[in-house]
Design an enzyme around this catalytic site. Structure first.
Site, PDB file in Angstrom:
ATOM      1  N   ILE A  12       0.842  -1.202   0.000  1.00  8.52           N
ATOM      2  CA  ILE A  12       0.000   0.000   0.000  1.00  8.52           C
ATOM      3  C   ILE A  12       0.879   1.254   0.000  1.00  8.52           C
ATOM      4  O   ILE A  12       0.636   2.217  -0.727  1.00  8.52           O
ATOM      5  CB  ILE A  12      -0.984  -0.009   1.198  1.00  8.52           C
ATOM      6  CG1 ILE A  12      -1.816  -1.300   1.164  1.00  8.52           C
ATOM      7  CG2 ILE A  12      -1.900   1.209   1.144  1.00  8.52           C
ATOM      8  CD1 ILE A  12      -2.684  -1.517   2.395  1.00  8.52           C
ATOM      9  N   THR A  35       9.505  -6.641   4.636  1.00  8.74           N
ATOM     10  CA  THR A  35       8.568  -7.248   3.689  1.00  8.74           C
ATOM     11  C   THR A  35       8.445  -6.400   2.417  1.00  8.74           C
ATOM     12  O   THR A  35       7.893  -6.868   1.437  1.00  8.74           O
ATOM     13  CB  THR A  35       7.160  -7.401   4.315  1.00  8.74           C
ATOM     14  OG1 THR A  35       6.742  -6.117   4.783  1.00  8.74           O
ATOM     15  CG2 THR A  35       7.171  -8.380   5.468  1.00  8.74           C
ATOM     16  N   GLY A  36       8.939  -5.185   2.461  1.00  7.17           N
ATOM     17  CA  GLY A  36       8.822  -4.288   1.303  1.00  7.17           C
ATOM     18  C   GLY A  36       9.905  -4.561   0.266  1.00  7.17           C
ATOM     19  O   GLY A  36      10.788  -5.402   0.462  1.00  7.17           O
ATOM     20  N   ILE A  52      11.871   1.480  12.128  1.00  7.10           N
ATOM     21  CA  ILE A  52      11.307   2.611  12.888  1.00  7.10           C
ATOM     22  C   ILE A  52      11.552   2.487  14.393  1.00  7.10           C
ATOM     23  O   ILE A  52      11.425   3.459  15.120  1.00  7.10           O
ATOM     24  CB  ILE A  52       9.811   2.862  12.626  1.00  7.10           C
ATOM     25  CG1 ILE A  52       8.954   1.664  13.008  1.00  7.10           C
ATOM     26  CG2 ILE A  52       9.554   3.281  11.204  1.00  7.10           C
ATOM     27  CD1 ILE A  52       7.491   2.055  13.147  1.00  7.10           C
ATOM     28  N   ALA A  74       4.283   1.478   8.219  1.00  7.78           N
ATOM     29  CA  ALA A  74       5.346   0.516   8.545  1.00  7.78           C
ATOM     30  C   ALA A  74       4.918  -0.416   9.671  1.00  7.78           C
ATOM     31  O   ALA A  74       5.268  -0.217  10.836  1.00  7.78           O
ATOM     32  CB  ALA A  74       6.613   1.271   8.931  1.00  7.78           C
ATOM     33  N   SER A  77       1.261  -7.033   9.066  1.00  9.82           N
ATOM     34  CA  SER A  77      -0.194  -6.985   8.844  1.00  9.82           C
ATOM     35  C   SER A  77      -0.839  -8.326   8.484  1.00  9.82           C
ATOM     36  O   SER A  77      -1.902  -8.349   7.894  1.00  9.82           O
ATOM     37  CB  SER A  77      -0.486  -5.984   7.724  1.00  9.82           C
ATOM     38  OG  SER A  77       0.069  -6.458   6.517  1.00  9.82           O
ATOM     39  N   TYR A 141      -2.955  -8.788  15.661  1.00  5.36           N
ATOM     40  CA  TYR A 141      -2.755  -7.724  14.670  1.00  5.36           C
ATOM     41  C   TYR A 141      -3.724  -6.567  14.928  1.00  5.36           C
ATOM     42  O   TYR A 141      -3.330  -5.400  15.061  1.00  5.36           O
ATOM     43  CB  TYR A 141      -2.936  -8.287  13.254  1.00  5.36           C
ATOM     44  CG  TYR A 141      -3.061  -7.212  12.218  1.00  5.36           C
ATOM     45  CD1 TYR A 141      -2.022  -6.325  11.986  1.00  5.36           C
ATOM     46  CD2 TYR A 141      -4.231  -7.054  11.478  1.00  5.36           C
ATOM     47  CE1 TYR A 141      -2.138  -5.304  11.053  1.00  5.36           C
ATOM     48  CE2 TYR A 141      -4.352  -6.048  10.541  1.00  5.36           C
ATOM     49  CZ  TYR A 141      -3.310  -5.183  10.327  1.00  5.36           C
ATOM     50  OH  TYR A 141      -3.436  -4.174   9.416  1.00  5.36           O
ATOM     51  N   HIS A 189      -2.566 -13.283   1.078  1.00  2.00           N
ATOM     52  CA  HIS A 189      -3.820 -12.574   0.806  1.00  2.00           C
ATOM     53  C   HIS A 189      -4.616 -13.224  -0.318  1.00  2.00           C
ATOM     54  O   HIS A 189      -4.056 -13.773  -1.261  1.00  2.00           O
ATOM     55  CB  HIS A 189      -3.534 -11.110   0.482  1.00  2.00           C
ATOM     56  CG  HIS A 189      -3.027 -10.359   1.663  1.00  2.00           C
ATOM     57  ND1 HIS A 189      -1.707 -10.040   1.838  1.00  2.00           N
ATOM     58  CD2 HIS A 189      -3.666  -9.895   2.767  1.00  2.00           C
ATOM     59  CE1 HIS A 189      -1.551  -9.409   2.990  1.00  2.00           C
ATOM     60  NE2 HIS A 189      -2.728  -9.305   3.576  1.00  2.00           N
TER      61      HIS A 189
HETATM   62  N1  UFG Z   1      -8.680 -16.632   2.319  1.00  2.00           N
HETATM   63  C1  UFG Z   1      -8.901 -17.896   1.798  1.00  2.00           C
HETATM   64  N2  UFG Z   1      -7.855 -18.546   1.225  1.00  2.00           N
HETATM   65  C2  UFG Z   1      -6.598 -18.007   1.135  1.00  2.00           C
HETATM   66  C3  UFG Z   1      -6.392 -16.711   1.662  1.00  2.00           C
HETATM   67  C4  UFG Z   1      -7.460 -16.053   2.249  1.00  2.00           C
HETATM   68  O1  UFG Z   1      -9.999 -18.429   1.862  1.00  2.00           O
HETATM   69  O2  UFG Z   1      -5.698 -18.682   0.613  1.00  2.00           O
HETATM   70  C5  UFG Z   1      -9.814 -15.910   2.907  1.00  2.00           C
HETATM   71  C6  UFG Z   1      -9.625 -15.537   4.360  1.00  2.00           C
HETATM   72  O3  UFG Z   1     -10.034 -16.568   5.213  1.00  2.00           O
HETATM   73  C7  UFG Z   1     -10.471 -14.275   4.470  1.00  2.00           C
HETATM   74  C8  UFG Z   1     -10.392 -13.648   3.083  1.00  2.00           C
HETATM   75  O4  UFG Z   1      -9.941 -14.681   2.221  1.00  2.00           O
HETATM   76  O5  UFG Z   1     -11.796 -14.584   4.671  1.00  2.00           O
HETATM   77  C9  UFG Z   1      -9.431 -12.506   3.020  1.00  2.00           C
HETATM   78  O6  UFG Z   1      -8.196 -12.925   3.586  1.00  2.00           O
HETATM   79  P1  UFG Z   1      -6.875 -12.080   3.451  1.00  2.00           P
HETATM   80  O7  UFG Z   1      -5.779 -12.874   4.086  1.00  2.00           O
HETATM   81  O8  UFG Z   1      -6.709 -11.641   2.045  1.00  2.00           O
HETATM   82  O9  UFG Z   1      -7.201 -10.775   4.284  1.00  2.00           O
HETATM   83  P2  UFG Z   1      -7.663 -10.617   5.805  1.00  2.00           P
HETATM   84  O10 UFG Z   1      -9.147 -10.392   5.790  1.00  2.00           O
HETATM   85  O11 UFG Z   1      -7.152 -11.684   6.689  1.00  2.00           O
HETATM   86  O12 UFG Z   1      -6.886  -9.323   6.246  1.00  2.00           O
HETATM   87  C10 UFG Z   1      -6.848  -8.189   5.442  1.00  2.00           C
HETATM   88  C11 UFG Z   1      -5.555  -7.471   5.741  1.00  2.00           C
HETATM   89  C12 UFG Z   1      -5.573  -6.995   7.147  1.00  2.00           C
HETATM   90  C13 UFG Z   1      -6.842  -6.197   7.408  1.00  2.00           C
HETATM   91  C14 UFG Z   1      -8.054  -6.977   7.048  1.00  2.00           C
HETATM   92  C15 UFG Z   1      -9.272  -6.118   7.259  1.00  2.00           C
HETATM   93  O13 UFG Z   1      -4.444  -8.326   5.547  1.00  2.00           O
HETATM   94  O14 UFG Z   1      -4.439  -6.199   7.346  1.00  2.00           O
HETATM   95  O15 UFG Z   1      -7.949  -7.378   5.711  1.00  2.00           O
HETATM   96  O16 UFG Z   1     -10.430  -6.714   6.769  1.00  2.00           O
HETATM   97  F1  UFG Z   1      -6.909  -5.914   8.718  1.00  2.00           F
END
Ligand code: UFG
Length: 330
Positions: A12, A35-36, A52, A74, A77, A141, A189
């Site tokens: 981001i 991670t960047g 930081i 930074a 997440s 987190y 993600h």
């Molecule tokens: N998911 C899967 N399979 C995967 C990866 C993710 O089913 O291989 C699902 C997760 O269970 C979740 C959704 O996809 O339901 C989104 O998961 P992400 O890991 O992409 O994102 P998160 O919701 O865990 O977290 C993200 C950011 C956080 C933030 C959050 C807020 O990484 O920093 O969104 O909603 F806080």
């Protein structure tokens, strides 16, 4: 006068730096490159590789540069990683914020825009979620970020530090020109994982849990484009520069998509086969997170341009197809 972007080499943060540079701002980036990616940082920005939590090194940047405002990305997440290793999150995220505020105070810098998160709400009381709803995180987190919001609030009271917390929902997409995008190693993600399955880099996408309290059993998230997020930060910087008081805003699209719906949307957006399987739940995942972002629209005048999840996925697909192994720097 410069904007300091902490974490400007991250997903981001790098889109924020590009947007600021394109808006004609002078940008200084601080990133530890945990991670960047150095290559993600727009060449017009000045770059310092600094952790930081290293107060002396961070102070040196403030001494060297003419910093007017700070944007703070930074932080670690990854929700499941935070469940497994909470101290890593309280150390880098929460204690990093303390060091940053100490250094800002010492250099009389009084405006900060902060990357907060929907994860501070935990299992929401209302859908869509409003900024005034209770914040009860269900993973370290989210807790680390809520603590950071509270620390800023007390610093405001004592020292007059004005802050805007932008509570992101699920960020996805990439720059339209395909030059920068999302590259986490390992990737956790949803959108990049779906697209990696579409590119044949994974055998399938595993959908974590089909027994959530949602219409199709898969958990529901609110996806927002990274450039719309960057635009909200530009507006938040102006809001602070105009002398407004500290504030918090949700940033989301106000629409929810289940994991299964996202896989289907990606199949349509890309036109390729994306194999998917159902797996067990992942730790720390709430059933539904959808934002009410009316406040950002009303107060900041924010109007997301990407209001269609397929358009968000298409920009991410453009990046993944042209950079199948990411930045290739580690
Ligand atoms: N998911 C899967 N399979 C995967 C990866 C993710 O089913 O291989 C699902 C997760 O269970 C979740 C959704 O996809 O339901 C989104 O998961 P992400 O890991 O992409 O994102 P998160 O919701 O865990 O977290 C993200 C950011 C956080 C933030 C959050 C807020 O990484 O920093 O969104 O909603 F806080």
């Amino acid at each position: 006068m410069s904007v300091l972007v902490l974490g400007g080499a991250g997903y981001i943060g790098s889109h924020m730096v590009k947007t600021l540079v394109e808006a004609g701002r002078e940008v200084v980036v601080v990133d530890a490159l945990f991670t960047g990616h150095r290559d993600a940082v727009n060449p017009a920005a000045k770059f310092y590789q600094v952790d930081i939590r290293d107060k002396a090194a961070l102070s040196a940047v403030f001494e060297q540069e003419n910093i007017e405002q700070v944007v703070h990305f930074a932080a670690f997440s990854i929700v499941p990683e935070s469940v497994a290793n909470p101290l890593k999150y309280f150390d880098n995220n929460t204690s990093g914020m303390i060091t940053l505020l100490e250094v800002m105070k010492a250099h009389d810098v009084k405006q900060i825009v902060f990357s907060s998160t929907a994860a501070t709400y935990g299992n929401p009381v209302n859908i869509p979620i409003k900024e005034t709803d209770p914040q009860n995180p269900i993973n370290p987190y989210g807790e680390s970020k809520l603590m950071m919001e509270k620390i800023m609030a007390w610093s405001d009271q004592a020292d007059g530090v004005k802050w805007v917390a932008l509570r992101y929902f699920n960020v996805a997409g990439a720059a339209e020109d395909g030059t920068i995008g999302e590259d986490h190693k390992p990737e956790t993600h949803l959108v990049p994982i779906i697209l990696q399955a579409g590119l044949g880099q994974r055998d399938y996408i595993e959908m974590f849990g089909d027994d959530y309290k949602t219409p199709d059993g898969f958990n529901v998230r609110d996806y927002v484009h990274v450039l719309d997020l960057a635009d909200a930060h530009i507006r938040a910087l102006k809001y602070l520069a105009d002398g407004h008081d500290s504030n918090q805003f949700n940033l989301g699209s106000a629409t929810g998509f289940s994991v299964k719906e996202m896989v289907e949307a990606a199949r349509e957006a890309t036109g390729v086969d994306i194999p998917a399987k159902i797996g067990p739940r992942r730790a720390g995942d709430p059933d539904i997170l959808i934002a009410n972002s009316d406040k950002a629209r009303d107060v900041l005048g924010w109007a997301p341009k990407y209001d269609n999840v397929q358009d968000i996925i298409k920009t991410a697909w453009n990046w993944h197809k042209s950079h199948p192994t990411g930045y290739n720097d580690k």
